[in-house]
Design a protein around this motif. Structure first.
Motif, PDB file in Angstrom:
ATOM      1  N   UNK A 210       0.744  -1.201  -0.009  1.00 44.01           N
ATOM      2  CA  UNK A 210       0.039  -0.053  -0.027  1.00 44.01           C
ATOM      3  C   UNK A 210       0.915   1.382   0.087  1.00 44.01           C
ATOM      4  N   UNK A 211       0.599   2.022  -1.079  1.00 42.45           N
ATOM      5  CA  UNK A 211       1.429   3.360  -0.970  1.00 42.45           C
ATOM      6  C   UNK A 211       0.470   4.485  -0.755  1.00 42.45           C
ATOM      7  N   UNK A 212       1.240   5.737  -0.040  1.00 35.57           N
ATOM      8  CA  UNK A 212       0.464   6.954   0.004  1.00 35.57           C
ATOM      9  C   UNK A 212       1.071   7.785  -0.932  1.00 35.57           C
ATOM     10  N   UNK A 213       0.374   8.794  -1.145  1.00 39.29           N
ATOM     11  CA  UNK A 213       0.740  10.056  -2.122  1.00 39.29           C
ATOM     12  C   UNK A 213       1.079  11.138  -1.019  1.00 39.29           C
ATOM     13  N   UNK A 214       2.366  11.601  -1.304  1.00 42.25           N
ATOM     14  CA  UNK A 214       3.209  12.481  -0.236  1.00 42.25           C
ATOM     15  C   UNK A 214       3.035  13.755  -1.260  1.00 42.25           C
ATOM     16  N   UNK A 215       2.539  14.763  -1.084  1.00 44.77           N
ATOM     17  CA  UNK A 215       2.239  15.751  -2.291  1.00 44.77           C
ATOM     18  C   UNK A 215       3.043  17.147  -1.595  1.00 44.77           C
ATOM     19  N   UNK A 216       3.507  17.121  -0.305  1.00 44.92           N
ATOM     20  CA  UNK A 216       4.284  18.114   0.276  1.00 44.92           C
ATOM     21  C   UNK A 216       5.412  18.238  -0.436  1.00 44.92           C
TER      22      UNK A 216
ATOM     23  N   UNK B  17       5.430   9.035  -3.803  1.00 44.19           N
ATOM     24  CA  UNK B  17       5.014   7.663  -3.269  1.00 44.19           C
ATOM     25  C   UNK B  17       5.606   7.032  -2.277  1.00 44.19           C
ATOM     26  N   UNK B  18       5.010   6.985  -1.355  1.00 47.67           N
ATOM     27  CA  UNK B  18       5.552   6.159   0.018  1.00 47.67           C
ATOM     28  C   UNK B  18       4.996   4.780   0.469  1.00 47.67           C
ATOM     29  N   UNK B  19       5.821   3.787   0.647  1.00 48.25           N
ATOM     30  CA  UNK B  19       5.118   2.612   1.204  1.00 48.25           C
ATOM     31  C   UNK B  19       4.758   2.766   2.745  1.00 48.25           C
TER      32      UNK B  19
ATOM     33  N   UNK C 102     -12.899   9.564  -0.743  1.00 47.02           N
ATOM     34  CA  UNK C 102     -14.184   9.981  -1.347  1.00 47.02           C
ATOM     35  C   UNK C 102     -13.754  10.167  -2.814  1.00 47.02           C
ATOM     36  N   UNK C 103     -13.557  11.479  -3.289  1.00 41.40           N
ATOM     37  CA  UNK C 103     -13.209  11.787  -4.861  1.00 41.40           C
ATOM     38  C   UNK C 103     -11.664  12.285  -4.804  1.00 41.40           C
ATOM     39  N   UNK C 104     -10.805  12.119  -3.875  1.00 39.78           N
ATOM     40  CA  UNK C 104      -9.589  12.547  -3.727  1.00 39.78           C
ATOM     41  C   UNK C 104      -8.717  11.355  -3.807  1.00 39.78           C
ATOM     42  N   UNK C 105      -7.834  11.031  -4.749  1.00 43.25           N
ATOM     43  CA  UNK C 105      -6.773   9.743  -4.695  1.00 43.25           C
ATOM     44  C   UNK C 105      -5.950  10.166  -3.621  1.00 43.25           C
ATOM     45  N   UNK C 106      -5.536   9.227  -2.696  1.00 47.23           N
ATOM     46  CA  UNK C 106      -4.667   9.467  -1.518  1.00 47.23           C
ATOM     47  C   UNK C 106      -3.396   8.385  -1.875  1.00 47.23           C
ATOM     48  N   UNK C 107      -3.734   7.647  -2.710  1.00 46.48           N
ATOM     49  CA  UNK C 107      -2.236   6.446  -2.885  1.00 46.48           C
ATOM     50  C   UNK C 107      -2.670   5.526  -3.974  1.00 46.48           C
TER      51      UNK C 107
END
Length: 301
Positions: A134-140, A145-147, A230-235
């Motif tokens: 599972x990856x998260x999107x870190x947009x800062x 993409x972070x495991x 919801x409607x925002x991709x998070x990872x």
């Protein structure tokens, strides 16, 4: 033929590792490491320290980090300060460092994972016999993409014995539009709510609802689907499969079916955890499978 589009977002269906030390500027294969690789190594080591030697506040000294990363204190200091400037690392008042992206949400850089996450990942691993991450999107700062979670099963040694550069690429990478990074493509293709404005590569991924391409592990393929709040991709949820198995349509269909249901479940619970109502899917799940090279192939049973 026209490519059918998977229902988006997936809201209708309910949503460590050992330390590696190495000589300065060399990978486990003896190749010289780039500045970027040394930077990622520092971040990876911080995550490993949290998993193997938890501290009271999640912070570690410069010397601890440098020794674990196998680089001089001066190099570690420079890389940590660069990461802190990008919002990825916290400098404490005592001159210690904590990884913001892997700290379980303490600094609210990434929200806590839903409690069911480990259960979902384990079920995917057992149903497929493959590795799931599972990856998260870190947009800062620079988007990454972070495991954040995994279930590796009996294939755990494949990653744990891989060269350090490969482990770093699996752990974390810049979100870039590259056919070599299906996880990044699965995230980037769904960040923009204007599909028509996407470049052809991302538009194809958006139409398929997933990305399939090479894994950092030689001889393995990654299948990646987006995770939604919801409607925002998070990872993204990624399944890593031997290339030989992905050549068969029935194998691709089985893996994609399992992964799609898991992505839907994680999206549902991620949305609920944020206090939002899940979005109902407008159409049933398709049985078609997006093939490699941008093809969309109907899978046979």
């Amino acid at each position: 033929m026209t490519s059918p589009q998977l229902a988006m977002p997936y809201g209708a269906v309910g949503r460590h590792r050992g330390l590696v030390t190495m000589p300065e500027a060399q990978t486990a294969t003896g190749q010289t490491r780039s500045a970027a690789q040394r930077g990622f190594a520092v971040l990876r080591v911080l995550g490993q320290l949290e998993a193997s030697r938890p501290s009271a506040d999640g912070s570690y000294s410069l010397t601890e980090i440098a020794v674990a990363a196998g680089i001089p204190d001066a190099t570690a200091h420079r890389k940590l300060n660069e990461a802190a400037d990008e919002g990825l690392v916290l400098r404490t008042e005592r001159g210690r460092y904590a990884l913001m992206a892997w700290n379980g949400g303490r600094l609210a850089q990434l929200p806590p994972l839903p409690p069911v996450t480990d259960t979902v990942l384990t079920r995917v691993q057992r149903a497929t016999g493959q590795m799931v991450i599972l990856y998260a999107a870190e947009l800062v700062g620079h988007p990454l993409r972070v495991r954040r979670g995994q279930a590796l099963g009996t294939n755990r040694a494949v990653i744990e014995t891989a060269p350090a550069s490969v482990q770093s690429a699996i752990d974390m990478a810049l979100l870039e539009q590259s056919e070599q990074d299906p996880v990044a493509l699965a995230i980037l293709a769904h960040l923009d709510n204007r599909p028509a404005a996407l470049p052809p590569l991302l538009r194809g991924v958006r139409d398929c609802g997933m990305a399939i391409g090479p894994s950092p592990l030689t001889g393995w393929v990654t299948v990646a689907l987006p995770i939604w709040r919801r409607e925002t991709v998070t990872g993204a949820l990624a399944l890593i499969v031997p290339d030989t198995q992905m050549r068969y349509a029935y194998c691709r269909k089985r893996y994609v079916d399992v992964l799609t249901k898991a992505a839907a479940a994680l999206s549902h619970h991620t949305t609920r955890a944020a206090g939002l109502a899940p979005v109902a899917s407008a159409e049933p799940m398709h049985t078609a499978v997006c093939g490699r090279g941008g093809r969309f192939e109907r899978a046979s049973a």
